[in-house]
Structure formats: C-alpha cells, structure tokens
Design an enzyme around this catalytic site. Structure first.
Site, mmCIF file in Angstrom:
data_model
loop_
_atom_site.group_PDB
_atom_site.id
_atom_site.type_symbol
_atom_site.label_atom_id
_atom_site.label_comp_id
_atom_site.label_asym_id
_atom_site.label_seq_id
_atom_site.Cartn_x
_atom_site.Cartn_y
_atom_site.Cartn_z
ATOM 1 N N ARG A 83 25.327 50.884 33.845
ATOM 2 C CA ARG A 83 24.604 51.348 32.651
ATOM 3 C C ARG A 83 24.511 52.869 32.568
ATOM 4 O O ARG A 83 23.516 53.404 32.075
ATOM 5 C CB ARG A 83 23.175 50.777 32.613
ATOM 6 N N ARG A 107 20.685 54.064 27.107
ATOM 7 C CA ARG A 107 19.511 54.702 26.502
ATOM 8 C C ARG A 107 18.913 55.849 27.293
ATOM 9 O O ARG A 107 18.114 56.607 26.756
ATOM 10 C CB ARG A 107 18.441 53.642 26.227
ATOM 11 N N ARG A 138 23.980 56.241 18.675
ATOM 12 C CA ARG A 138 24.043 54.790 18.797
ATOM 13 C C ARG A 138 23.669 54.064 17.500
ATOM 14 O O ARG A 138 24.198 53.000 17.191
ATOM 15 C CB ARG A 138 23.122 54.372 19.953
ATOM 16 N N ASP A 162 29.800 44.494 26.199
ATOM 17 C CA ASP A 162 28.729 43.664 26.745
ATOM 18 C C ASP A 162 29.325 42.344 27.223
ATOM 19 O O ASP A 162 30.382 41.925 26.733
ATOM 20 C CB ASP A 162 27.635 43.406 25.711
ATOM 21 N N TYR A 208 22.763 32.512 29.579
ATOM 22 C CA TYR A 208 22.351 32.976 28.250
ATOM 23 C C TYR A 208 22.604 31.912 27.188
ATOM 24 O O TYR A 208 21.779 31.710 26.288
ATOM 25 C CB TYR A 208 23.078 34.272 27.885
HETATM 26 O O1 CP3 Z 1 27.343 51.767 31.351
HETATM 27 C C1 CP3 Z 1 27.406 50.524 31.141
HETATM 28 O O2 CP3 Z 1 27.256 49.718 32.064
HETATM 29 C C2 CP3 Z 1 27.659 50.116 29.721
HETATM 30 C C3 CP3 Z 1 28.310 48.870 29.399
HETATM 31 C C4 CP3 Z 1 27.500 47.592 29.530
HETATM 32 C C5 CP3 Z 1 26.503 47.113 28.614
HETATM 33 N N1 CP3 Z 1 26.160 45.851 28.981
HETATM 34 C C6 CP3 Z 1 25.989 47.836 27.443
HETATM 35 C C7 CP3 Z 1 24.607 47.522 26.990
HETATM 36 C C8 CP3 Z 1 27.674 46.607 30.498
HETATM 37 C C9 CP3 Z 1 28.572 46.652 31.727
HETATM 38 C C10 CP3 Z 1 26.817 45.516 30.126
HETATM 39 C C11 CP3 Z 1 26.819 44.249 30.855
HETATM 40 C C12 CP3 Z 1 25.694 43.330 30.688
HETATM 41 N N2 CP3 Z 1 25.100 42.923 29.532
HETATM 42 C C13 CP3 Z 1 25.104 42.629 31.744
HETATM 43 C C14 CP3 Z 1 25.508 42.741 33.187
HETATM 44 C C15 CP3 Z 1 24.965 43.988 33.771
HETATM 45 C C16 CP3 Z 1 23.539 43.875 34.223
HETATM 46 O O3 CP3 Z 1 22.729 44.692 33.749
HETATM 47 O O4 CP3 Z 1 23.230 43.009 35.031
HETATM 48 C C17 CP3 Z 1 24.088 41.810 31.210
HETATM 49 C C18 CP3 Z 1 23.167 40.908 31.984
HETATM 50 C C19 CP3 Z 1 24.104 41.998 29.796
HETATM 51 C C20 CP3 Z 1 23.248 41.377 28.771
HETATM 52 C C21 CP3 Z 1 22.407 42.417 28.124
HETATM 53 N N3 CP3 Z 1 22.871 43.257 27.121
HETATM 54 C C22 CP3 Z 1 21.085 42.816 28.448
HETATM 55 C C23 CP3 Z 1 20.214 42.152 29.484
HETATM 56 C C24 CP3 Z 1 20.761 43.923 27.610
HETATM 57 C C25 CP3 Z 1 19.502 44.763 27.651
HETATM 58 C C26 CP3 Z 1 18.576 44.524 26.519
HETATM 59 C C27 CP3 Z 1 17.724 45.752 26.285
HETATM 60 O O5 CP3 Z 1 17.788 46.258 25.158
HETATM 61 O O6 CP3 Z 1 17.030 46.188 27.207
HETATM 62 C C28 CP3 Z 1 21.881 44.176 26.797
HETATM 63 C C29 CP3 Z 1 22.008 45.260 25.803
HETATM 64 C C30 CP3 Z 1 22.820 46.410 26.244
HETATM 65 N N4 CP3 Z 1 24.111 46.282 26.690
HETATM 66 C C31 CP3 Z 1 22.469 47.793 26.250
HETATM 67 C C32 CP3 Z 1 23.587 48.493 26.697
HETATM 68 C C33 CP3 Z 1 23.747 49.988 26.830
HETATM 69 C C34 CP3 Z 1 21.118 48.422 25.843
HETATM 70 C C35 CP3 Z 1 20.684 48.250 24.459
HETATM 71 C C36 CP3 Z 1 21.366 48.956 23.312
HETATM 72 O O7 CP3 Z 1 21.747 50.150 23.368
HETATM 73 O O8 CP3 Z 1 21.406 48.288 22.277
#
Ligand code: CP3
Length: 347
Positions: A29, A33, A42, A78, A153
């Site tokens: 990540r 954010r 974004r 994602d 999920y």
């Molecule tokens: O730098 C990076 O790692 C960016 C790429 C990335 C994202 N999601 C972008 C994202 C990666 C590798 C993921 C994988 C992902 N997505 C996982 C596995 C990694 C982990 O954290 O265990 C999982 C479980 C998800 C599912 C998911 N997507 C979650 C739990 C969330 C967070 C929700 C929140 O808003 O807190 C997301 C959204 C998400 N995916 C964000 C990002 C940067 C944050 C929200 C956004 O900007 O909209």
C-alpha cells in the site's frame, strides 16, 4: 529527487536469495491515502473507476517510487478487479473495502464466475502495466488475490472479522467450496500471466486473511488451490511472493505452496520465521505498520531490529508486515527507506 535512488536489480536478486549491493525495500500500500499527492488526484468515486483509468493508475503507481525511491513498484489495482470485470457484482466502498450485492451461496452462483479474458475484460490493467513497464526505473510487481481471500469477500459480502459464512460453506459443502476455489484459482492464474506478458517482473499473491484458518483446515481446503496458482505461473520465470496476515501458525504450509518468497507479518520475527521455514528461506517483511506512527527514534529501533533479525541473509526484501496505514507520515516512510538502503549486510 527521491530520498534514495532506486537500484534496478537488488529486488529481483533478493527474491532469488542471490547476493546484491543493498537490501531492497518497498511498502505494501505504498500508493494510497498516506500520500497527499494520491489524495489530490484520486477523486472521490470508487477505486475501481480509478483503476480503470490507465493514465491515473500509472501516475499513482509512480508516486511512491518518486517520493521514497523504493526498489519495486506495485501495480495500482485491487484483488477484486478480476471478479468485478467478469460481472460478479462487487464494488470497493471507501473506508470499508470490497462489498458484494448478492453474496456467493450456492452452486448456481458458480455461473457468475466465468473465465477471465484479460484483453477483453481488463484492457485497462494491461495498458497500465505496459505504460509502467516502459517508464519505471524498478521492477513492477503484478498481483492477484489468492483463492481463499477472494472467496471470503464473495461469500461474506463485506469485510468480516470471523469469516463465519466462509468457514461454514468450506466445512459444510466441500464440493462447492473446491469448485469455487478452482474458479478463483483460474482467475488468479489468468490475471497473473497477463500481467507478466504485459511487463510485470515479479508477482505477489495476497492471501491476506488465510491466517484465520487452523493449519489442518488451511492444508486441506486452501493449500491445493494456492499451490496450483504458483505452479501455473512458475514457467514465467519471475519471482513469486506469497503473503498473508496472522499466518505464523501456517507459515510452513504457505511456504509449501511453492512461492519463491514468503511474506511475513510483524507477529513473527524474521529469525523465528527462518527457524520455522529453514535457513535458506527468502522472506519479505516485516516492520509493524503501526510502528511507523511512533516517534522517529522508536521507528529507527524497529527498523534496526528487523534488519538484525534477518542477520545479513541475502534473501530478504524489506517491507512492512501489512499495508501502510492511511495516517502514516510519508516523511517517516522515506526515512525508513533511507535507513534500509544505508544498511550493509553484516552490519
Ligand atoms: O500500493 C499498493 O499496494 C496499491 C495497490 C493495492 C490496492 N489494493 C489498492 C487499494 C493492492 C496490492 C491491493 C490489494 C488488496 N485489496 C488486498 C490485499 C492487500 C492487503 O491489504 O491485505 C485486499 C485485502 C484488498 C481489498 C481492499 N481494497 C480493502 C480491504 C480496501 C481498503 C478499504 C479502505 O478504504 O480502507 C481496499 C481499497 C483500496 N485498495 C485502497 C487502495 C489504495 C484504499 C481506498 C481508496 O483509495 O479508495
């Protein structure tokens, strides 16, 4: 100028356990954010819309490389993108995570999981990977969700703390469970292969929530599908990383899935991880993301401890034990990258 200059090859060498000049570092990540430049571009819509915009996704992937000088980039995407792209009906709600309108319940729901055609279903992902491969000074990591974590999920319909519905289906209807994991393994394999074809130079499989399982359940219900994912991308000759959270008890089983690098969260110190996996294990991790919120002296001590416990082993990719917390000061992460880069094996 980034705080440190990225080195082109130390990441790939470390993934192979080969000697190299300095310990590579990137952060799960790292794009997200915690970066003001991320928040500035974004927008407010679903992250799935941002991912579908190759110009935006390329820029977001590059942001942390410029700022931190990390030695690898991770594609801005994602784990739910493939299931979203084939029309399962999943969105990612800001501040919540993936949500599903009609969760997976019965055999008929398998029909909602057709094979992925990357060029037709996710052309934007491939376009982003191609533009990054041309622009990046460091390797790009492509990724997919592991079958178990994506299944959780689809079955829960929203992030869960207990995985109760997931485990009930797994234990109560193993035939359906294995059929579901089989489809999700196929999706992961197809997606991973297409990312490497487009220019990704390493792969990470996120089984973020596999630590919720007891070892015998992981071994019986999850390991076969994950093992198949790693086996079916082995010929691509790029390093494969396998990561999960809270996986201390299942670490040897996760290693048995066949990846080149095992991701370790902060609960298992790296020296203890090598006691569990063997002295030659190649590890990624494992600074506690929450430690980055502490005063700088405490962060420095925590970084030094991770490096000390690795003991100069060439098979180490420095990372956090899980994703960057949104409230993290990017200046601290830049400092962490500098400390890791300044470290010399044997120090
Ligand atoms: O730098 C990076 O790692 C960016 C790429 C990335 C994202 N999601 C972008 C994202 C990666 C590798 C993921 C994988 C992902 N997505 C996982 C596995 C990694 C982990 O954290 O265990 C999982 C479980 C998800 C599912 C998911 N997507 C979650 C739990 C969330 C967070 C929700 C929140 O808003 O807190 C997301 C959204 C998400 N995916 C964000 C990002 C940067 C944050 C929200 C956004 O900007 O909209």
């Amino acid at each position: 100028m980034p705080a440190s200059t990225p080195a082109a090859d130390c990441f790939l060498a470390a993934c192979r356990g080969l000697p190299h000049d300095r310990t590579p570092v990137w952060f799960m990540r790292q794009a997200g954010r915690s970066l003001p430049e991320y928040r500035a571009i974004r927008g407010t819509g679903s992250i799935l819309d941002a991912i579908a915009d190759p110009e935006l996704a390329t820029e977001i992937t590059l942001q942390p490389i410029r700022r931190y000088g990390t030695d690898a980039a991770i594609l801005y995407s994602d784990i739910v993108v493939p299931v979203h792209a084939i029309g399962f009906g999943v969105d990612v709600r800001p501040g919540v995570g993936p949500v599903v309108d009609q969760p997976f319940e019965r055999a008929a729901d398998l029909d909602r999981l057709r094979p992925l055609d990357p060029e037709a279903d996710t052309p934007y992902v491939l376009e982003t990977v191609r533009s990054l491969a041309a622009e990046l000074p460091v390797p790009l990591i492509g990724f997919a969700g592991a079958p178990f974590t994506v299944a959780s999920y689809l079955i829960e319909g929203a992030p869960s703390r207990t995985y109760a519905r997931t485990k009930a289906l797994m234990l109560g209807d193993p035939d359906l469970w294995f059929a579901l994991l089989d489809r999700l393994a196929d999706l992961a394999i197809t997606s991973l292969r297409s990312q490497v074809d487009a220019g990704a130079r390493a792969l990470q499989v996120f089984d973020s929530w596999a630590g919720a399982l007891a070892p015998p359940d992981y071994e019986r219900y999850v390991l076969p599908a994950s093992r198949r994912v790693f086996a079916e991308v082995a010929d691509l000759d790029v390093p494969r990383i396998h990561f999960g959270v809270g996986t201390g008890e299942i670490l040897p089983l996760m290693a048995a899935a066949g990846a080149d690098v095992v991701g370790v969260d902060w609960r298992v110190p790296l020296d203890e991880a090598r006691r569990r996996l063997g002295p030659d294990a190649v590890l990624q991790g494992n600074l506690d993301p929450a430690a980055c919120l502490a005063p700088v002296e405490a962060v420095e001590a925590a970084v030094a401890d991770v490096l000390r416990r690795n003991g100069g082993h060439p098979g180490h990719v420095f990372n956090l034990g899980h994703g960057v917390l949104p409230e993290t000061d990017p200046g601290i992460l830049g400092h962490v990258a500098d400390l890791v880069h300044a470290h010399r094996s044997g120090d």
